[in-house]
Design an enzyme around this catalytic site. Structure first.
Site, PDB file in Angstrom:
ATOM      1  N   THR A 141     -22.230  -6.633  29.178  1.00  0.00           N
ATOM      2  CA  THR A 141     -21.889  -6.994  27.589  1.00  0.00           C
ATOM      3  C   THR A 141     -21.095  -5.968  27.006  1.00  0.00           C
ATOM      4  O   THR A 141     -20.173  -6.226  26.167  1.00  0.00           O
ATOM      5  CB  THR A 141     -23.222  -7.226  26.911  1.00  0.00           C
ATOM      6  OG1 THR A 141     -23.736  -8.544  27.676  1.00  0.00           O
ATOM      7  CG2 THR A 141     -22.849  -7.798  25.413  1.00  0.00           C
TER       8      THR A 141
ATOM      9  N   GLY B 129       0.663  -1.124  -0.023  1.00  0.00           N
ATOM     10  CA  GLY B 129       0.104  -0.050  -0.122  1.00  0.00           C
ATOM     11  C   GLY B 129       0.884   1.165  -0.103  1.00  0.00           C
ATOM     12  O   GLY B 129       1.924   1.356   0.640  1.00  0.00           O
ATOM     13  N   ALA B 130       0.319   2.252  -0.768  1.00  0.00           N
ATOM     14  CA  ALA B 130       1.190   3.731  -0.800  1.00  0.00           C
ATOM     15  C   ALA B 130       1.472   4.136   0.657  1.00  0.00           C
ATOM     16  O   ALA B 130       2.344   4.769   0.877  1.00  0.00           O
ATOM     17  CB  ALA B 130       0.426   4.573  -1.817  1.00  0.00           C
ATOM     18  N   ASP B 131       0.240   4.152   1.595  1.00  0.00           N
ATOM     19  CA  ASP B 131       0.612   4.675   3.016  1.00  0.00           C
ATOM     20  C   ASP B 131       1.654   3.721   3.519  1.00  0.00           C
ATOM     21  O   ASP B 131       2.289   4.827   4.339  1.00  0.00           O
ATOM     22  CB  ASP B 131      -0.849   4.675   3.498  1.00  0.00           C
ATOM     23  CG  ASP B 131      -1.229   2.868   3.718  1.00  0.00           C
ATOM     24  OD1 ASP B 131      -1.008   1.908   2.984  1.00  0.00           O
ATOM     25  OD2 ASP B 131      -2.260   2.709   4.562  1.00  0.00           O
ATOM     26  N   ARG B 132       1.609   2.753   3.356  1.00  0.00           N
ATOM     27  CA  ARG B 132       2.775   1.764   3.962  1.00  0.00           C
ATOM     28  C   ARG B 132       4.194   2.072   3.573  1.00  0.00           C
ATOM     29  O   ARG B 132       5.154   2.184   4.262  1.00  0.00           O
ATOM     30  CB  ARG B 132       2.481   0.165   4.223  1.00  0.00           C
ATOM     31  CG  ARG B 132       1.337  -0.213   5.187  1.00  0.00           C
ATOM     32  CD  ARG B 132       1.320  -1.875   5.263  1.00  0.00           C
ATOM     33  NE  ARG B 132       0.711  -2.136   3.954  1.00  0.00           N
ATOM     34  CZ  ARG B 132       0.956  -3.338   3.566  1.00  0.00           C
ATOM     35  NH1 ARG B 132       2.241  -3.918   3.992  1.00  0.00           N
ATOM     36  NH2 ARG B 132       0.413  -3.609   2.462  1.00  0.00           N
TER      37      ARG B 132
ATOM     38  N   ASP C  27       0.348   1.458  12.019  1.00  0.00           N
ATOM     39  CA  ASP C  27      -0.960   2.181  11.892  1.00  0.00           C
ATOM     40  C   ASP C  27      -1.842   2.017  12.228  1.00  0.00           C
ATOM     41  O   ASP C  27      -2.695   0.988  11.652  1.00  0.00           O
ATOM     42  CB  ASP C  27      -0.724   2.634  10.433  1.00  0.00           C
ATOM     43  CG  ASP C  27      -1.258   3.885   9.837  1.00  0.00           C
ATOM     44  OD1 ASP C  27      -2.541   4.248  10.393  1.00  0.00           O
ATOM     45  OD2 ASP C  27      -1.144   4.398   8.711  1.00  0.00           O
TER      46      ASP C  27
END
Length: 259
Positions: A186, A107-110, A129
């Site tokens: 719960t 991915g471009a972000d990584r 991230d």
């Protein structure tokens, strides 16, 4: 002025530095089905609100992980700024050695975060991230992108749990809250499972990366979900809210001579 844009499944974040060094980072909701004209209108309004003078814009760089959105954003940014955006994709110079069976699928972000983390020089390191998904990007001692992992984010986990279990309620989460492990109802049990469970996963993953790397890595935490889980993480970490924008600037500078 450099316009830096990050597009993910929930938000499009637009970052730039104004006169006097003030930084602006404004989010726009991601709407994958919208047109380039729609996004041009949104970006134009944002620039007007922030007092951006178009003649001050030197360049535009984009990292998008939403393929169906990328084309519309490229058109909108080009129309509004008069500049051809640099899209972080295959063929763009990053200076990063990506050790992956399919580098073009990282991915471009990584990739962007890894470029910035490498430049900071604390190696090896793990960039965590915390967004819609929780991603782990691992750089080894040489600064190569050596490994990755992708897991559901906190809200995604809760939504999946609610969708697959008819009797479970919809629950709200609050930032910077420390949830009691000894949940007695719960809703709290779901919060503990999602929030503390995510923190425990980060702790465990970092421990395993330390074993694989042969030393304890520097841990950078970024993403909008950090405030939800930070108080429950036991691993030593440093916040890096500007990591992606820092990486975009470095990538743009590396490619500007060829544009």
């Amino acid at each position: 002025m450099l316009i830096e844009v990050i597009a993910d499944n929930s938000h499009i974040r637009i970052h730039f530095k104004g006169d006097g060094g003030a930084h602006f980072a404004a989010p726009i909701a991601t709407e994958p089905r919208q047109t380039d004209f729609y996004y041009a209108c949104m970006i134009e309004q944002l620039f007007t609100l922030c007092g951006v003078e178009k003649e001050q814009i030197e360049g535009v760089v984009l990292a998008s992980v939403v393929p169906q959105l990328t084309h519309a954003l490229m058109g909108a940014l080009s129309f509004v700024t008069g500049k051809r955006p640099l899209n972080v994709s295959s063929g763009v110079k990053t200076g990063l050695n990506i050790r992956s069976d399919q580098p073009q699928q990282v991915g471009a972000d990584r990739v962007t975060a890894a470029v910035a983390a490498k430049a900071r020089g604390k190696l090896p390191c793990v960039v965590v991230d915390c967004g819609a998904a929780i991603t782990f990007t691992v750089l080894d001692q040489s600064g190569a992108l050596a490994a990755s992992a992708i897991a559901p984010g906190v809200r995604m986990s809760l939504e999946a749990l609610r969708a697959e279990s008819a009797q479970l309620p919809t629950v709200a989460l609050e930032n910077s809250v420390r949830y009691d492990m000894m949940a007695r109802n719960t809703a709290d049990a779901m919060r503990v499972g999602a929030v503390v469970g995510a923190a425990a996963m980060i702790d465990g993953m970092v421990d395993r990366y330390a074993e694989a790397l042969g030393e304890t890595p520097q841990v950078w935490l970024t993403g909008e979900g950090v405030q939800l889980i930070a108080r429950h993480i036991r691993t030593c970490w440093e916040g890096a809210d500007d990591l992606l924008f820092e990486g975009l600037r470095l990538i743009w500078e590396k490619n500007r001579q060829s544009r």
